[in-house]
Design an enzyme around this catalytic site. Sequence first.
Site, PDB file in Angstrom:
ATOM      1  CE  LYS A  51      -4.265  -1.747   1.972  1.00  0.00           C
ATOM      2  NZ  LYS A  51      -5.263  -1.474   2.849  1.00  0.00           N
ATOM      3  N   GLY A  70      -3.913   2.435  17.536  1.00  0.00           N
ATOM      4  CA  GLY A  70      -3.013   2.149  16.327  1.00  0.00           C
ATOM      5  C   GLY A  70      -2.661   3.131  15.622  1.00  0.00           C
ATOM      6  CB  ALA A  71      -0.287   5.392  15.126  1.00  0.00           C
TER       7      ALA A  71
HETATM    8  P1  ATR Z   1      -0.701  -2.154   9.498  1.00  0.00           P
HETATM    9  O1  ATR Z   1      -0.440  -1.997   8.156  1.00  0.00           O
HETATM   10  O2  ATR Z   1      -1.559  -3.641   9.630  1.00  0.00           O
HETATM   11  O3  ATR Z   1      -1.394  -1.113  10.130  1.00  0.00           O
HETATM   12  P2  ATR Z   1       1.885  -1.617  10.932  1.00  0.00           P
HETATM   13  O4  ATR Z   1       2.161  -0.447  10.082  1.00  0.00           O
HETATM   14  O5  ATR Z   1       3.062  -2.756  11.278  1.00  0.00           O
HETATM   15  O6  ATR Z   1       0.810  -2.588  10.492  1.00  0.00           O
HETATM   16  O7  ATR Z   1       0.983  -1.146  12.224  1.00  0.00           O
HETATM   17  C1  ATR Z   1       0.850  -2.175  13.194  1.00  0.00           C
HETATM   18  C2  ATR Z   1       0.076  -1.351  14.529  1.00  0.00           C
HETATM   19  O8  ATR Z   1      -0.326  -2.127  15.217  1.00  0.00           O
HETATM   20  C3  ATR Z   1       0.879  -0.396  15.122  1.00  0.00           C
HETATM   21  O9  ATR Z   1       0.038   0.705  15.697  1.00  0.00           O
HETATM   22  C4  ATR Z   1       1.623  -1.147  16.182  1.00  0.00           C
HETATM   23  O10 ATR Z   1       1.914  -0.233  17.266  1.00  0.00           O
HETATM   24  P3  ATR Z   1       3.613   0.432  17.201  1.00  0.00           P
HETATM   25  O11 ATR Z   1       3.519   1.527  16.254  1.00  0.00           O
HETATM   26  O12 ATR Z   1       3.893   0.630  18.615  1.00  0.00           O
HETATM   27  O13 ATR Z   1       4.342  -0.825  16.612  1.00  0.00           O
HETATM   28  C5  ATR Z   1       0.174  -1.837  16.629  1.00  0.00           C
HETATM   29  N1  ATR Z   1       0.727  -3.236  17.393  1.00  0.00           N
HETATM   30  C6  ATR Z   1       1.357  -4.248  16.803  1.00  0.00           C
HETATM   31  N2  ATR Z   1       1.233  -5.365  17.999  1.00  0.00           N
HETATM   32  C7  ATR Z   1       0.941  -4.452  19.006  1.00  0.00           C
HETATM   33  C8  ATR Z   1       0.839  -4.927  20.405  1.00  0.00           C
HETATM   34  N3  ATR Z   1       1.190  -6.437  20.837  1.00  0.00           N
HETATM   35  N4  ATR Z   1       0.451  -4.126  21.281  1.00  0.00           N
HETATM   36  C9  ATR Z   1      -0.108  -2.784  20.748  1.00  0.00           C
HETATM   37  N5  ATR Z   1      -0.059  -2.409  19.773  1.00  0.00           N
HETATM   38  C10 ATR Z   1       0.622  -3.271  18.720  1.00  0.00           C
END
Ligand code: ATR
Length: 282
Positions: free
Chosen positions: A68, A129-130
């Site tokens: 993406k 999430g971000a």
């Molecule tokens: P996607 O395209 O699916 O959004 P990504 O860009 O890798 O994938 O983002 C994953 C999101 O899930 C992020 O917000 C991540 O938090 P971080 O920015 O701190 O990495 C969040 N995330 C993944 N595992 C997590 C966990 N165990 N607890 C809390 N947030 C999590």
Amino acid sequence: MKRTNLYCVMGHPVAHSQSPWIHARFAELTGQQLCYTRRDIAPDDFARSVHAFIQEGGRGCNVTVPFKFQAAALATRVSARAQLAQACNTLTFEGDQILADNTDGAGLVHDIEHNAGVPLCGKRMLLIGAGGAAAGVLGPLLHAQPAQLCVANRTLERATELVVRHQALATLQKTELSAHTLSGLDTQFDVIINATSSSLGGHGVPVAARVLAPGALAYDMMYGAPAQGFMDWAARHGAQPRDGLGMLVGQAAQSFAIWRGVLPPAAQVLAELRARLNGGAA
Ligand code: ATR
């Protein structure tokens, strides 16, 4: 002879994708002639694959994980919403032009407001999430004019970056937009959206139940098994759980409308897809 209108979804992995079934149903129900397939693309082969598809007569494609972010870079024109998201899920090929758009947020907002029947205007919203998934929907969520939109993330810097990028739009929409850590949330929200990949890593719900206002809508952007933990948690705490299947169909409907100029009956196809995934006849 008229050439078939070719479309596809490109991703890696993509075997699980419901998009070919959804677009085939849209085509049947709107009387459009098209062929929509899935293409599993090696991680370093995306740009070449897009150009090869154009050479084969491809008219457009959906783009999913992990491409993406790369997709917009191939485009000759990028829509305002894809630019703000810095991610694209829909490419359209017109002559030598490649148009990039992002329909994920529109699909989410439509599912919440029209299918779940929850208007977002004036609501207190929490986006958890971000990452890429959150970035794709924040702009359209702001267009729905919630009173408040908090972005909470494990890594505060990513939430802050997203908020700074969307601040001008938030000001226009009169929405109070802010960035938080997951543990720093001490108020209740009417609509909570989980855009993290926490469940895929086998982890639990990343926020405390105190964020749920009584009867709040608790939405997980995933569907099937990865959404189940969040949905169960929400139901246990008196919230209204909803998975992301309607968002999936909604974003597909918007892509279909961009390509074919006709909006398909998304609610009907969502009901059929849900029955199909639950093992019923569709
Ligand atoms: P996607 O395209 O699916 O959004 P990504 O860009 O890798 O994938 O983002 C994953 C999101 O899930 C992020 O917000 C991540 O938090 P971080 O920015 O701190 O990495 C969040 N995330 C993944 N595992 C997590 C966990 N165990 N607890 C809390 N947030 C999590």
